[in-house]
Design an enzyme around this catalytic site. Structure first.
Site, PDB file in Angstrom:
ATOM      1  N   HIS A 199     -21.872-106.797 -68.162  1.00 28.29           N
ATOM      2  CA  HIS A 199     -21.549-107.279 -66.811  1.00 28.29           C
ATOM      3  C   HIS A 199     -22.767-107.966 -66.184  1.00 28.29           C
ATOM      4  O   HIS A 199     -22.628-108.972 -65.501  1.00 28.29           O
ATOM      5  CB  HIS A 199     -21.079-106.120 -65.928  1.00 28.29           C
ATOM      6  CG  HIS A 199     -19.791-105.499 -66.403  1.00 28.29           C
ATOM      7  ND1 HIS A 199     -18.675-106.232 -66.738  1.00 28.29           N
ATOM      8  CD2 HIS A 199     -19.437-104.194 -66.609  1.00 28.29           C
ATOM      9  CE1 HIS A 199     -17.691-105.425 -67.121  1.00 28.29           C
ATOM     10  NE2 HIS A 199     -18.130-104.183 -67.055  1.00 28.29           N
ATOM     11  N   ASP A 229     -13.606-112.781 -68.674  1.00 24.28           N
ATOM     12  CA  ASP A 229     -13.289-111.661 -69.563  1.00 24.28           C
ATOM     13  C   ASP A 229     -14.257-111.632 -70.752  1.00 24.28           C
ATOM     14  O   ASP A 229     -14.731-112.684 -71.187  1.00 24.28           O
ATOM     15  CB  ASP A 229     -11.846-111.821 -70.043  1.00 24.28           C
ATOM     16  CG  ASP A 229     -11.265-110.521 -70.568  1.00 24.28           C
ATOM     17  OD1 ASP A 229     -11.945-109.477 -70.482  1.00 24.28           O
ATOM     18  OD2 ASP A 229     -10.133-110.548 -71.072  1.00 24.28           O
ATOM     19  N   LEU A 282     -19.440-126.097 -51.478  1.00 25.88           N
ATOM     20  CA  LEU A 282     -18.561-125.335 -52.378  1.00 25.88           C
ATOM     21  C   LEU A 282     -18.088-124.081 -51.672  1.00 25.88           C
ATOM     22  O   LEU A 282     -18.871-123.400 -51.001  1.00 25.88           O
ATOM     23  CB  LEU A 282     -19.349-124.927 -53.638  1.00 25.88           C
ATOM     24  CG  LEU A 282     -18.636-123.958 -54.598  1.00 25.88           C
ATOM     25  CD1 LEU A 282     -17.510-124.670 -55.360  1.00 25.88           C
ATOM     26  CD2 LEU A 282     -19.616-123.356 -55.611  1.00 25.88           C
TER      27      LEU A 282
HETATM   28  C1  FPP Z   1     -13.963-108.312 -67.661  1.00 35.13           C
HETATM   29  O1  FPP Z   1     -14.632-108.068 -68.876  1.00 35.13           O
HETATM   30  C2  FPP Z   1     -14.936-108.368 -66.570  1.00 35.13           C
HETATM   31  C3  FPP Z   1     -14.888-107.648 -65.432  1.00 35.13           C
HETATM   32  C4  FPP Z   1     -13.829-106.674 -65.127  1.00 35.13           C
HETATM   33  C5  FPP Z   1     -15.948-107.756 -64.430  1.00 35.13           C
HETATM   34  C6  FPP Z   1     -16.386-109.150 -64.091  1.00 35.13           C
HETATM   35  C7  FPP Z   1     -17.620-109.055 -63.323  1.00 35.13           C
HETATM   36  C8  FPP Z   1     -18.709-109.802 -63.489  1.00 35.13           C
HETATM   37  C9  FPP Z   1     -18.818-110.944 -64.394  1.00 35.13           C
HETATM   38  C10 FPP Z   1     -19.866-109.407 -62.679  1.00 35.13           C
HETATM   39  C11 FPP Z   1     -20.368-110.387 -61.712  1.00 35.13           C
HETATM   40  C12 FPP Z   1     -19.445-110.994 -60.770  1.00 35.13           C
HETATM   41  C13 FPP Z   1     -19.851-111.472 -59.558  1.00 35.13           C
HETATM   42  C14 FPP Z   1     -18.936-112.321 -58.784  1.00 35.13           C
HETATM   43  C15 FPP Z   1     -21.163-111.172 -58.989  1.00 35.13           C
HETATM   44  P1  FPP Z   1     -14.322-106.721 -69.644  1.00 35.13           P
HETATM   45  O2  FPP Z   1     -15.275-105.694 -69.182  1.00 35.13           O
HETATM   46  O3  FPP Z   1     -12.885-106.368 -69.496  1.00 35.13           O
HETATM   47  O4  FPP Z   1     -14.632-107.133 -71.132  1.00 35.13           O
HETATM   48  P2  FPP Z   1     -13.930-106.580 -72.435  1.00 35.13           P
HETATM   49  O5  FPP Z   1     -12.487-107.017 -72.371  1.00 35.13           O
HETATM   50  O6  FPP Z   1     -14.681-107.245 -73.533  1.00 35.13           O
HETATM   51  O7  FPP Z   1     -14.091-105.081 -72.438  1.00 35.13           O
END
Ligand code: FPP
Length: 238
Positions: free
Chosen positions: A38, A21, A132
């Site tokens: 991201h 997050d 893994l």
């Molecule tokens: C939450 O942060 C994150 C996500 C919903 C996306 C997670 C995805 C990645 C880290 C991309 C790569 C993953 C792989 C497996 C290749 P948020 O956007 O909710 O952050 P915020 O709460 O600060 O808005």
């Protein structure tokens, strides 16, 4: 007894699960579009996959996209989908060479066709990886997983004598051990529909670090905290 101190230290830690997050806030603080947050999150994924492998921890699961994340703006959803596609394509061979088996958990039927195709390919190409198991939870929701299992059971049996053990067989990845440790970044302290069945006895670790800033050191801090916990599973102190 193993002569490798690392294997010995972390022998009780088979499965780390992470709620990644804070990508959006990371980008916002730099006046960048959320998608760049991201993208920076992908770099953190790469670091943590390497670190987990080097610690001989056999399972790592990552909450990449929830069943609720479709509610985000279309541009962000599209951007995330392209990022998954790009990451999987770019990494398949490297993961295979590193002995990483890539697997997915979630309502895979609900993922766009082109990405689903690449997911199947990646699972197939990396299927022999033994160092893994990297589990990417995509279009995943814990409640949905439980509902899917119930629907499956109702179709297949009369539903009598359902035990913890038999129910488990209907989960998305029944052979994967429950997470020992669930980490959530960015200061939020909730599960948000992640591993609801499997996480019943998981230790929880919350850090204010935003996911793109998550390093080997943050992972080690989480593991050190886990190592000090007394897991009782409802029993009494040992
Ligand atoms: C939450 O942060 C994150 C996500 C919903 C996306 C997670 C995805 C990645 C880290 C991309 C790569 C993953 C792989 C497996 C290749 P948020 O956007 O909710 O952050 P915020 O709460 O600060 O808005």
């Amino acid at each position: 007894m193993s002569d490798s101190p690392r294997e010995e230290i972390f022998s009780s830690l088979q499965h780390i699960a992470i709620i990644m997050d804070g990508n959006g806030r990371w980008a916002q603080r730099r006046h960048l579009p959320r998608l760049l947050g991201h993208r920076a999150g992908v770099k953190a994924v790469e670091r943590i996959v390497r670190a987990t492998t080097s610690y001989h921890i056999p399972y790592l699961s990552l909450y990449a996209f929830s069943t609720e994340n479709w509610k985000r703006p279309q541009t962000e959803v599209k951007g995330l989908m392209s990022l998954f596609k790009f990451y999987i394509r770019k990494k398949i061979d490297e993961l295979r060479e590193e002995g990483v088996r890539l697997r997915f958990a979630g309502r895979i039927q609900g993922v766009p066709d082109d990405i689903r195709e690449i997911m199947y390919q990646a699972e197939n190409i990396t299927k022999d990886g033994e160092r893994l198991q990297l589990i990417v939870c995509l279009n995943y929701g814990g409640r949905q997983e439980i509902l899917d299992a119930i629907q499956h059971i109702v179709r297949e049996s009369d539903g009598t004598d359902i035990t913890d053990e038999t129910f488990r067989k209907y989960l998305y990845l029944p052979d994967v051990p429950d997470p020992d440790l669930i980490i959530r970044t960015s200061g939020e302290q909730r599960l948000s529909n992640f591993w609801l069945w499997q996480g019943a006895y998981s230790e929880l670790y919350f850090t204010s670090v935003l996911w793109p800033d998550f390093t080997e050191k943050t992972l080690k801090d989480a593991i050190d905290s886990f190592e000090k916990r007394d897991r009782r599973y409802g029993g009494i102190q040992s």
